[in-house]
Scaffold this motif. Structure first.
Motif, mmCIF file in Angstrom:
data_model
loop_
_atom_site.group_PDB
_atom_site.id
_atom_site.type_symbol
_atom_site.label_atom_id
_atom_site.label_comp_id
_atom_site.label_asym_id
_atom_site.label_seq_id
_atom_site.Cartn_x
_atom_site.Cartn_y
_atom_site.Cartn_z
ATOM 1 N N HIS A 122 42.778 -119.078 -9.570
ATOM 2 C CA HIS A 122 43.803 -118.600 -10.129
ATOM 3 C C HIS A 122 44.482 -119.862 -10.667
ATOM 4 C CE1 HIS A 122 47.712 -116.332 -10.947
ATOM 5 N NE2 HIS A 122 48.106 -117.228 -10.318
ATOM 6 N N ALA A 123 45.165 -119.767 -12.215
ATOM 7 C CA ALA A 123 45.916 -120.853 -12.734
ATOM 8 C C ALA A 123 47.251 -120.750 -12.172
ATOM 9 C CB ALA A 123 45.867 -120.863 -14.041
ATOM 10 N N CYS A 124 47.894 -122.143 -11.679
ATOM 11 C CA CYS A 124 48.947 -122.231 -11.196
ATOM 12 C C CYS A 124 49.974 -123.325 -11.778
ATOM 13 C CB CYS A 124 49.034 -122.318 -9.765
ATOM 14 S SG CYS A 124 50.387 -122.537 -8.651
ATOM 15 N N ASN A 125 51.074 -123.143 -12.122
ATOM 16 C CA ASN A 125 52.014 -124.355 -12.334
ATOM 17 C C ASN A 125 51.718 -125.551 -11.784
ATOM 18 O OD1 ASN A 125 54.389 -126.041 -12.392
ATOM 19 N ND2 ASN A 125 55.586 -124.497 -13.387
ATOM 20 N N PRO A 126 51.569 -126.525 -12.724
ATOM 21 C CA PRO A 126 51.028 -127.855 -12.152
ATOM 22 C C PRO A 126 52.112 -128.559 -11.081
ATOM 23 C CG PRO A 126 50.873 -127.857 -14.349
ATOM 24 C CD PRO A 126 51.611 -126.565 -14.181
ATOM 25 N N VAL A 127 53.335 -128.364 -11.091
ATOM 26 C CA VAL A 127 54.109 -128.720 -10.171
ATOM 27 C C VAL A 127 53.884 -128.123 -8.778
ATOM 28 C CG1 VAL A 127 56.599 -128.979 -9.767
ATOM 29 C CG2 VAL A 127 55.753 -129.366 -11.918
ATOM 30 N N HIS A 131 46.521 -111.580 0.371
ATOM 31 C CA HIS A 131 45.805 -111.215 -0.749
ATOM 32 C C HIS A 131 44.356 -112.053 -1.008
ATOM 33 C CE1 HIS A 131 49.877 -110.001 -1.470
ATOM 34 N NE2 HIS A 131 49.253 -108.837 -1.496
ATOM 35 N N GLY A 132 44.246 -113.033 -0.440
ATOM 36 C CA GLY A 132 43.036 -113.806 -0.696
ATOM 37 C C GLY A 132 42.941 -114.365 -2.201
ATOM 38 N N LEU A 133 43.992 -114.448 -2.873
ATOM 39 C CA LEU A 133 43.743 -115.193 -4.352
ATOM 40 C C LEU A 133 43.641 -116.678 -4.235
ATOM 41 C CD1 LEU A 133 44.581 -114.617 -7.129
ATOM 42 C CD2 LEU A 133 46.941 -115.688 -6.864
#
Length: 66
Positions: free
Chosen positions: A6-11, A58-60
């Motif tokens: 999953h892509a996430c905000n870098p901060v 959820h296992g994301l």
């Protein structure tokens, strides 16, 4: 095939890494590390592609573990 993470905000990702780094780098048993991560809402997920830091319940998959 590249595993899905999953892509996430870098901060936010830096904050998560800082939060879990002491746990992942500890010499505790896998079971103890899993317990400590679960208190923070994470788990170590394993598959044929490798190991991942994933969210509970959820296992994301959010980060691959080397």
């Amino acid at each position: 095939m590249q595993p899905v993470v999953h892509a996430c905000n870098p901060v936010v990702m830096r904050q998560i890494k800082a939060l879990v780094a002491p746990i992942l780098g500890s010499s505790d048993t896998l079971q103890d590390r899993q317990r400590r991560l679960a208190r923070l809402g994470f788990t170590i997920s394993r598959s044929e592609e490798g190991s991942y830091l994933a969210t509970l319940p959820h296992g994301l998959r959010i980060m691959t573990l080397g």
